[in-house]
Design a protein around this motif. Structure first.
Motif, PDB file in Angstrom:
ATOM      1  N   LEU A  84       0.827  -1.215   0.000  1.00  0.00           N
ATOM      2  CA  LEU A  84       0.000   0.000   0.000  1.00  0.00           C
ATOM      3  C   LEU A  84       0.857   1.260   0.000  1.00  0.00           C
ATOM      4  O   LEU A  84       0.553   2.233  -0.697  1.00  0.00           O
ATOM      5  N   LEU A  85       1.933   1.246   0.776  1.00  0.00           N
ATOM      6  CA  LEU A  85       2.815   2.416   0.796  1.00  0.00           C
ATOM      7  C   LEU A  85       3.464   2.635  -0.565  1.00  0.00           C
ATOM      8  O   LEU A  85       3.595   3.777  -1.031  1.00  0.00           O
ATOM      9  N   ARG A  86       3.854   1.540  -1.228  1.00  0.00           N
ATOM     10  CA  ARG A  86       4.451   1.664  -2.547  1.00  0.00           C
ATOM     11  C   ARG A  86       3.443   2.219  -3.558  1.00  0.00           C
ATOM     12  O   ARG A  86       3.769   3.082  -4.380  1.00  0.00           O
ATOM     13  N   GLN A  87       2.189   1.721  -3.494  1.00  0.00           N
ATOM     14  CA  GLN A  87       1.160   2.245  -4.392  1.00  0.00           C
ATOM     15  C   GLN A  87       0.863   3.715  -4.103  1.00  0.00           C
ATOM     16  O   GLN A  87       0.657   4.506  -5.030  1.00  0.00           O
ATOM     17  N   GLN A  88       0.856   4.089  -2.821  1.00  0.00           N
ATOM     18  CA  GLN A  88       0.603   5.485  -2.475  1.00  0.00           C
ATOM     19  C   GLN A  88       1.715   6.388  -2.997  1.00  0.00           C
ATOM     20  O   GLN A  88       1.455   7.478  -3.525  1.00  0.00           O
ATOM     21  N   ARG A  93       3.462  10.350  -6.958  1.00  0.00           N
ATOM     22  CA  ARG A  93       4.389  10.738  -8.022  1.00  0.00           C
ATOM     23  C   ARG A  93       3.636  11.090  -9.305  1.00  0.00           C
ATOM     24  O   ARG A  93       3.960  12.070  -9.987  1.00  0.00           O
ATOM     25  N   LYS A  94       2.600  10.290  -9.628  1.00  0.00           N
ATOM     26  CA  LYS A  94       1.796  10.588 -10.813  1.00  0.00           C
ATOM     27  C   LYS A  94       1.037  11.897 -10.645  1.00  0.00           C
ATOM     28  O   LYS A  94       0.924  12.685 -11.595  1.00  0.00           O
ATOM     29  N   ALA A  95       0.503  12.144  -9.432  1.00  0.00           N
ATOM     30  CA  ALA A  95      -0.212  13.399  -9.190  1.00  0.00           C
ATOM     31  C   ALA A  95       0.723  14.598  -9.336  1.00  0.00           C
ATOM     32  O   ALA A  95       0.347  15.628  -9.903  1.00  0.00           O
ATOM     33  N   ALA A  96       1.942  14.447  -8.820  1.00  0.00           N
ATOM     34  CA  ALA A  96       2.905  15.542  -8.966  1.00  0.00           C
ATOM     35  C   ALA A  96       3.255  15.779 -10.429  1.00  0.00           C
ATOM     36  O   ALA A  96       3.395  16.923 -10.875  1.00  0.00           O
ATOM     37  N   ARG A 101       2.602  19.090 -15.281  1.00  0.00           N
ATOM     38  CA  ARG A 101       2.178  19.227 -16.672  1.00  0.00           C
ATOM     39  C   ARG A 101       1.086  20.285 -16.816  1.00  0.00           C
ATOM     40  O   ARG A 101       1.082  21.069 -17.774  1.00  0.00           O
ATOM     41  N   GLU A 102       0.172  20.313 -15.814  1.00  0.00           N
ATOM     42  CA  GLU A 102      -0.890  21.324 -15.882  1.00  0.00           C
ATOM     43  C   GLU A 102      -0.329  22.731 -15.776  1.00  0.00           C
ATOM     44  O   GLU A 102      -0.747  23.640 -16.503  1.00  0.00           O
ATOM     45  N   HIS A 103       0.658  22.929 -14.877  1.00  0.00           N
ATOM     46  CA  HIS A 103       1.279  24.255 -14.760  1.00  0.00           C
ATOM     47  C   HIS A 103       2.008  24.631 -16.047  1.00  0.00           C
ATOM     48  O   HIS A 103       1.981  25.804 -16.465  1.00  0.00           O
ATOM     49  N   GLU A 104       2.641  23.647 -16.672  1.00  0.00           N
ATOM     50  CA  GLU A 104       3.318  23.939 -17.926  1.00  0.00           C
ATOM     51  C   GLU A 104       2.329  24.327 -19.013  1.00  0.00           C
ATOM     52  O   GLU A 104       2.573  25.244 -19.796  1.00  0.00           O
ATOM     53  N   LEU A 105       1.181  23.594 -19.042  1.00  0.00           N
ATOM     54  CA  LEU A 105       0.181  23.922 -20.057  1.00  0.00           C
ATOM     55  C   LEU A 105      -0.419  25.301 -19.825  1.00  0.00           C
ATOM     56  O   LEU A 105      -0.702  26.044 -20.769  1.00  0.00           O
ATOM     57  N   GLN A 106      -0.653  25.645 -18.552  1.00  0.00           N
ATOM     58  CA  GLN A 106      -1.228  26.954 -18.251  1.00  0.00           C
ATOM     59  C   GLN A 106      -0.255  28.085 -18.541  1.00  0.00           C
ATOM     60  O   GLN A 106      -0.672  29.196 -18.877  1.00  0.00           O
ATOM     61  N   SER A 107       1.016  27.797 -18.386  1.00  0.00           N
ATOM     62  CA  SER A 107       2.018  28.842 -18.617  1.00  0.00           C
ATOM     63  C   SER A 107       2.442  28.951 -20.072  1.00  0.00           C
ATOM     64  O   SER A 107       3.259  29.803 -20.413  1.00  0.00           O
ATOM     65  N   ARG A 108       1.920  28.071 -20.926  1.00  0.00           N
ATOM     66  CA  ARG A 108       2.290  28.125 -22.336  1.00  0.00           C
ATOM     67  C   ARG A 108       1.714  29.377 -22.994  1.00  0.00           C
ATOM     68  O   ARG A 108       0.629  29.818 -22.685  1.00  0.00           O
TER      69      ARG A 108
END
Length: 330
Positions: A84-88, A93-96, A101-108
């Protein structure tokens, strides 16, 4: 008389079995009688004590229990917790990565090194592109297909409006009173081509790009009106500037060639209406899976308004004007 001297009650020697010389020899020997035999004589005890087997010289080794093949409940719980800790950690990491990516898209934008590429115009053209559009880079993979289909629908609608202009021009050549339809067909081409791009295509592009609930709601409202417009154009009401079914069928009796052109345009308008209804249902089903809601759209709208520089400047100007008016009144 010698025969009478013997004791008549005495047993004869021949009759006594113990008078046998073999037996008397054994009985007179040095063998200890059975009732006097001692199985543990002193010398035997001492001999056994002296000949005791010495203790083994092998070193002492404690007994070791072999571990069982089945894991214990504690080991199973520890392994599950580690999993469970490994999955968390992987989810975090995926959320980060998604946030980055969202910040990069917004700053484009032009300042981030991304030049606008739509509409695709020659570099020597005096008018430059107004928007940046890249499906593979800005749109999630699961939404790219629907977003491209909406883009193709917009282009198909533009082509249909242009053909409608040509059909109304042919319609006008048969009778000069159809000048109204020609004028409206020009107006629909000039008005609906940019407005449909700005009012429902760009909002759905932004909704897929940023997962914005407000953009989804805005798209649903405008695109529903666009579906109604497609249906009205396919029907072809007289003097509305569309080569729909009513105008095309009425023109067949007067001029078959012009009537055939108008029927083709009516078929294209019908296809636009049907495709738009299908895409509206597809977008709605995708919208329901995103977890968006009307409350979230309201929050996004309020945050967008209050964080807007124009709104902040206008509010500051209004507050300063009110303060100055109050001071002057005093």
């Amino acid at each position: 008389m010698s025969g009478f001297d013997n004791n008549p009650f005495a047993e004869a020697d021949s009759d006594n079995p113990f008078n046998n010389p073999a037996i008397t020899q054994v009985t007179n020997s040095g063998i200890v009688p059975v009732d006097q035999y001692n199985p543990f004589p002193a010398n035997t005890t001492d001999s056994l004590a002296t000949h005791t087997t010495p203790a083994s010289t092998i070193p002492y080794q404690p007994a070791v229990l072999q571990p069982s093949t089945e894991p214990s409940p504690q080991a199973t719980a520890a392994a599950a917790q580690a999993n469970l800790l490994r999955q968390q950690e992987e989810l975090e990491r995926k959320a980060a990565e998604l946030d980055r990516r969202e910040h990069e898209l917004q700053s484009r934008g032009p300042r981030a090194g991304k030049e606008n590429n739509w509409p695709p115009l020659p570099k020597s053209f005096p008018i430059k592109p107004c928007f940046y559009q890249d499906f593979s880079e800005e749109i999630p993979p699961e939404s790219q297909r629907v977003c491209k289909m909406l883009y193709y629908l917009w282009m198909f609608n533009c082509v249909t409006l242009f053909l409608n202009l040509l059909a109304c021009l042919a319609y006008f050549t048969t009778k000069s009173t159809y000048i109204v339809d020609l004028a409206f067909s020009v107006l629909w081409l000039i008005l609906f081509t940019p407005c449909s791009f700005l009012c429902w295509y760009r909002p759905i592009y932004k909704a897929f790009k940023t997962d914005s609930s407000f953009s989804f709601f805005f798209f649903f409202f405008v695109f529903f009106c666009q579906v109604v417009v497609f249906i009205v154009q396919a029907v072809g009401l007289p003097h509305w500037g569309t080569s729909g079914w009513i105008n095309a069928c009425s023109m067949i009796a007067e001029n078959k060639a012009v009537g055939a052109i108008m029927i083709i345009v009516a078929i294209l308008f019908t296809m636009c209406a049907v495709i738009s209804i299908i895409l509206l249902k597809m977008v709605h089903s995708m919208y329901r899976r995103t977890g968006a809601s009307f409350q979230k759209a309201q929050q996004e709208f309020s945050q967008g308004v209050f964080t807007s520089k124009t709104f902040q400047t206008a509010a500051a100007g209004a507050a300063s004007s009110a303060a100055q008016g109050a001071l002057q009144g005093n």
